[in-house]
Design a protein around this motif. Sequence first.
Motif, PDB file in Angstrom:
ATOM      1  N   PHE A  90       0.004  -0.895   7.215  1.00  0.00           N
ATOM      2  CA  PHE A  90       1.263  -1.556   6.112  1.00  0.00           C
ATOM      3  C   PHE A  90       2.206  -0.563   5.294  1.00  0.00           C
ATOM      4  O   PHE A  90       1.896   0.717   5.177  1.00  0.00           O
ATOM      5  CB  PHE A  90      -0.522  -1.848   4.456  1.00  0.00           C
ATOM      6  N   THR A  91       2.769  -1.249   4.037  1.00  0.00           N
ATOM      7  CA  THR A  91       4.341  -0.373   3.761  1.00  0.00           C
ATOM      8  C   THR A  91       4.010  -0.234   2.584  1.00  0.00           C
ATOM      9  O   THR A  91       2.863  -1.427   2.525  1.00  0.00           O
ATOM     10  CB  THR A  91       5.237  -1.813   4.526  1.00  0.00           C
ATOM     11  N   HIS A  92       4.233   0.273   2.296  1.00  0.00           N
ATOM     12  CA  HIS A  92       3.355   1.028   0.226  1.00  0.00           C
ATOM     13  C   HIS A  92       5.415   1.268  -0.316  1.00  0.00           C
ATOM     14  O   HIS A  92       5.347   2.072   0.597  1.00  0.00           O
ATOM     15  CB  HIS A  92       2.431   1.697  -0.212  1.00  0.00           C
ATOM     16  N   HIS A  93       5.773   0.666  -0.925  1.00  0.00           N
ATOM     17  CA  HIS A  93       7.156   0.888  -1.522  1.00  0.00           C
ATOM     18  C   HIS A  93       6.761   1.613  -3.257  1.00  0.00           C
ATOM     19  O   HIS A  93       5.282   1.133  -3.435  1.00  0.00           O
ATOM     20  CB  HIS A  93       7.577  -0.795  -1.980  1.00  0.00           C
ATOM     21  N   PRO A 142       4.728  -5.845  -2.675  1.00  0.00           N
ATOM     22  CA  PRO A 142       5.816  -6.446  -1.700  1.00  0.00           C
ATOM     23  C   PRO A 142       6.643  -7.694  -2.654  1.00  0.00           C
ATOM     24  O   PRO A 142       7.601  -8.326  -3.130  1.00  0.00           O
ATOM     25  CB  PRO A 142       5.822  -7.472  -0.751  1.00  0.00           C
ATOM     26  N   PHE A 143       5.791  -7.991  -3.758  1.00  0.00           N
ATOM     27  CA  PHE A 143       6.187  -8.786  -4.570  1.00  0.00           C
ATOM     28  C   PHE A 143       6.492  -7.944  -6.207  1.00  0.00           C
ATOM     29  O   PHE A 143       7.101  -8.377  -7.350  1.00  0.00           O
ATOM     30  CB  PHE A 143       4.963  -9.769  -5.170  1.00  0.00           C
ATOM     31  N   GLY A 144       6.793  -6.598  -6.450  1.00  0.00           N
ATOM     32  CA  GLY A 144       7.045  -5.815  -7.385  1.00  0.00           C
ATOM     33  C   GLY A 144       5.984  -5.317  -8.664  1.00  0.00           C
ATOM     34  O   GLY A 144       6.069  -4.554  -9.598  1.00  0.00           O
ATOM     35  N   GLN A 145       4.642  -5.546  -7.964  1.00  0.00           N
ATOM     36  CA  GLN A 145       4.006  -5.088  -8.547  1.00  0.00           C
ATOM     37  C   GLN A 145       2.894  -3.832  -9.044  1.00  0.00           C
ATOM     38  O   GLN A 145       2.430  -3.854  -7.961  1.00  0.00           O
ATOM     39  CB  GLN A 145       2.809  -6.502  -8.641  1.00  0.00           C
TER      40      GLN A 145
END
Length: 463
Positions: free
Chosen positions: A197-200, A285-288
Amino acid sequence: MDRSKSKGIVVFSGGSAANNLVDVFKTVRENKKCPLSYVIPISDNGGSSSELIRVFGGPGIGDVRSRLVRLIPDDPDHDDSEKAALKVFFNHRLPKDRIEAKQEWLQIVEADHALWTNISTAKKELIRSILNLINFEILKRLRPSSTFDFSSASIGNLFLTGGRLFTGSFESAIYLLSSICSVPSHTSVVPAINTNFTHHISAGLANNTKITGQNSISHPSKITALEGMPATAPSEHEETEYHDSIEDANLPGSLPTLRKQYITFSKADDDDLPARIDRIWYINPFGQEIRLAANPRVLDALREAQAIVYSIGSLYTSLVPSLILKGVGEAIANPSIRYKILILNSTNDRETGPSSSPFSAVDFIAAIAKAGAESRGFTGEVGENEYKAYVTHLIHLQGPGTPRVDKEVLNGLGIETIRVYGRRMEGEGFVRYDEKALIQALEVTVGKREQRAERSRRNTLEG
């Protein structure tokens, strides 16, 4: 066998900056006759990786690829043209022009390109099979709203993505590239998080500003406009709706800033941040905010480590994303690891400014200690008496532009300082570490040699 003799060295680093020190760590490992592990973050969403993430999801792989390719061994006693060719091949980037890039990509997958020269048939066909797979996956995902942009794409990044899709495992793809490149078994490249997965990440500044996404934190770049993108600046709601209409790997409603292409960027022209970075955290992905566990292989390497090295590079985007992961802080703070060495950057950058208030050596160490404490679930201020649990030694340069090192303060914190000789390259405005001096400093610190290195102009032990 005495297991203490085989305890390893763990290096926390990013990609390009620390690549310059690979030969240093190689020499120290050889003299210590021990394993060496590089822990690499996977949160980078800039450059050509942004397009792979947009279309396929998955981790940011650019730093992992660059370290693997840098580790291709050079044998001065043999003419190994294949290893040299593999290094060029996997580091190769396609042209910036979109049409030219796609044309060259087709030449490569069809084996009609000079890059294949000196690569054996067996390896060529193995590599081509993975590249043809990723090409097929790109074609499968072709939609009127979304086409893959090959501009400036790294062949090595495309290969790692293809390997991950084929095996379903990021670490299997790393193993495949390591094997093809003949990376020695005693040296490992370990992603900080083992994930498909992508982790920001996000950064919180001292003035309460929040910056989302690693690319925006470290080197903001010009957004590469997707086809059909409105010419005028849309509102946040309009931008979200626009990106929701694009069929790619992003979840509907996810933050627009995490869904854009950032193919073109410059690391040289970064403006100051409006305030110091106070904290880094992972987001969904939603900024949380979310808390993520470290790759179990990272924790295994730390449990078997005699020394930890925090390498040069971006403090908040190359080091901290690995240090805040669950399990890492506790493993580092274990007193059985005697040597926890920070190699201080030779200059401050966008992340360790602003220029009006640049970071000192103590600030670097405080950031590392805070990240380690957050990994353990503690979010308050970290007392200075706890710094030495995460950093025991500081290696640094001295000269114009180098971060300030207050020897007396550091000694009072129980942290030894070692000043080494540096060299200035023509046309560069900063000092680089001298390899021999840095090797001496590391070996004096971890006590590997039969004879203690002598004091010299190139290696001065302080404290």
